[in-house]
Write an enzyme that holds these catalytic residues in place. Structure first.
Site, PDB file in Angstrom:
ATOM      1  N   LYS A   1       0.815  -1.212   0.000  1.00 51.50           N
ATOM      2  CA  LYS A   1       0.000   0.000   0.000  1.00 51.50           C
ATOM      3  C   LYS A   1       0.852   1.267   0.000  1.00 51.50           C
ATOM      4  CE  LYS A   1      -4.031   0.016   1.715  1.00 51.50           C
ATOM      5  NZ  LYS A   1      -4.698  -0.349   0.464  1.00 51.50           N
ATOM      6  N   GLY A   2       1.912   1.284   0.798  1.00 51.02           N
ATOM      7  CA  GLY A   2       2.735   2.484   0.857  1.00 51.02           C
ATOM      8  C   GLY A   2       3.389   2.806  -0.475  1.00 51.02           C
TER       9      GLY A   2
ATOM     10  N   ASN B   1       2.497   1.763  -3.473  1.00 48.56           N
ATOM     11  CA  ASN B   1       1.478   2.128  -4.450  1.00 48.56           C
ATOM     12  C   ASN B   1       1.062   3.589  -4.276  1.00 48.56           C
ATOM     13  OD1 ASN B   1       1.499  -0.544  -5.270  1.00 48.56           O
ATOM     14  ND2 ASN B   1      -0.362  -1.087  -4.162  1.00 48.56           N
TER      15      ASN B   1
ATOM     16  N   ASN C   1     -12.575   2.353   4.530  1.00 53.35           N
ATOM     17  CA  ASN C   1     -13.717   1.904   3.739  1.00 53.35           C
ATOM     18  C   ASN C   1     -14.796   1.409   4.699  1.00 53.35           C
ATOM     19  OD1 ASN C   1     -13.062  -0.772   4.474  1.00 53.35           O
ATOM     20  ND2 ASN C   1     -12.002  -1.181   2.546  1.00 53.35           N
TER      21      ASN C   1
ATOM     22  N   GLY D   1     -19.835   5.747  -3.787  1.00 50.82           N
ATOM     23  CA  GLY D   1     -19.167   7.015  -3.577  1.00 50.82           C
ATOM     24  C   GLY D   1     -18.485   7.087  -2.226  1.00 50.82           C
TER      25      GLY D   1
ATOM     26  N   ASP E   1      -5.616   2.487  -3.031  1.00 49.66           N
ATOM     27  CA  ASP E   1      -4.334   3.177  -3.073  1.00 49.66           C
ATOM     28  C   ASP E   1      -4.378   4.366  -4.027  1.00 49.66           C
ATOM     29  OD1 ASP E   1      -3.353   1.347  -1.273  1.00 49.66           O
ATOM     30  OD2 ASP E   1      -2.549   0.026  -2.823  1.00 49.66           O
TER      31      ASP E   1
END
Length: 305
Positions: free
Chosen positions: A39-40, A42, A183, A223, A251
């Site tokens: 993740k970092g 990306n 999320n 959204g 990401d």
């Protein structure tokens, strides 16, 4: 605009499968590929592609995967001079299974990432001090997460926490967050509840109350919800032309959000820009290839969002 990113790097070993196998089942018919991820990394690449000056901190092994990572960051214009390298631990590896719908399942072997420490983050202090935004994600040890957010707050730099993968967060991490971007699943983990009957809006409000920070809850095709200073606003989803792979969408969203915030845009406008980046990502196969550039979003560097 300068962004400091503290997070993970790893190799993604991806397999496209006709469906997810059941427990104990061997399923044939998949296709395989390997590529960079974490993740970092990306998010660092995503922000650099959108025009930011990016400094990145992570931990890798002194192996072929680690050497490939340094080549990648150099090619993408990410400053990785502070990346920590271990000779006795491998670079992180993750295995990703992707269904035809684009939904995915991921398992991770952290390797060198488990060694990233608070002291490593302290050595990154100057890079954080020079940044407009510090972006932190959760595939690294919690002590490193806490240190990154604390240092950002001490230095007056806007802190963004992407609380992924989902896990309960200590108050030491939350008290120094300016913007948090869960999320729907991660939001409920933060609150320690699996009650799916509570509305997303109520969950987002509860997080805003607990964290005392702005909240951007991403909701995929529904959204996002933005809560800032007690005011809630819904950000419409950007319709993707089609869905190929959702792996890099979060990401891409967080990288674009950090860029929008660093450029001084309102949080709602930055979130809308991030939604465009996420929509581009789900319509593009792979992770790094799915991270958009300005021209992919019909914007030039510096153009208003």
């Amino acid at each position: 605009m300068k962004i400091a990113v503290i997070g993970s790097y790893g190799v993604g070993l991806s397999m496209r499968v006709p469906r997810m196998p059941d427990a104990g089942e061997t399923l044939t018919g998949g296709t395989f590929e390997a590529g960079p991820g974490g993740k970092g990394s990306n998010q660092a690449i995503g922000a650099a592609r959108l025009g930011a000056d990016v400094r990145f901190l992570t931990a890798i092994g002194a192996d072929d995967y680690g050497r490939a990572a340094r080549e990648l960051w150099a090619d993408e214009g990410v400053d990785a001079s502070r990346v920590v390298e271990f000779t006795d631990a491998p670079t992180m590896a993750g295995f990703i299974m992707v269904e035809p719908s684009g939904e995915n399942r991921i398992a991770i072997a952290p390797g060198a990432l488990d060694r990233l420490s608070e002291s490593d983050v302290e050595t990154f202090r100057d890079e954080i001090a020079q940044a407009d935004v510090v972006l932190v994600s959760m595939e690294i040890p919690i002590d490193a997460v806490v240190a990154a957010l604390r240092i950002g707050r001490e230095l007056g730099v806007t802190t963004i926490l992407n609380p992924a993968p989902a896990q309960p967060l200590p108050d030491d991490a939350l008290k120094n967050v300016d913007i948090i971007t869960p999320n729907q699943t991660e939001a409920r983990v933060i609150l320690g509840t699996d009650d799916a009957t509570t509305s997303d809006a109520d969950v987002a409000k509860a997080i805003a109350d607990r964290v005392d920070a702005a909240v951007i809850m991403t909701r995929g095709s529904e959204g996002a919800i933005v809560i800032e200073n007690g005011t809630m606003q819904e950000i419409a989803a950007v319709r993707a032309s089609h869905v190929v792979d959702t792996t890099g969408a979060g990401d891409a969203f967080n990288a674009a959000l950090a860029v929008g915030v660093a450029e001084g845009h309102t949080l709602a406008d930055a979130a809308a820009f991030a939604a465009r980046a996420g929509a581009f990502a789900v319509a593009t196969d792979g992770v790094v290839p799915a991270l958009p550039r300005r021209q992919d979003l019909n914007l030039t560097n510096g153009e208003s969002l």
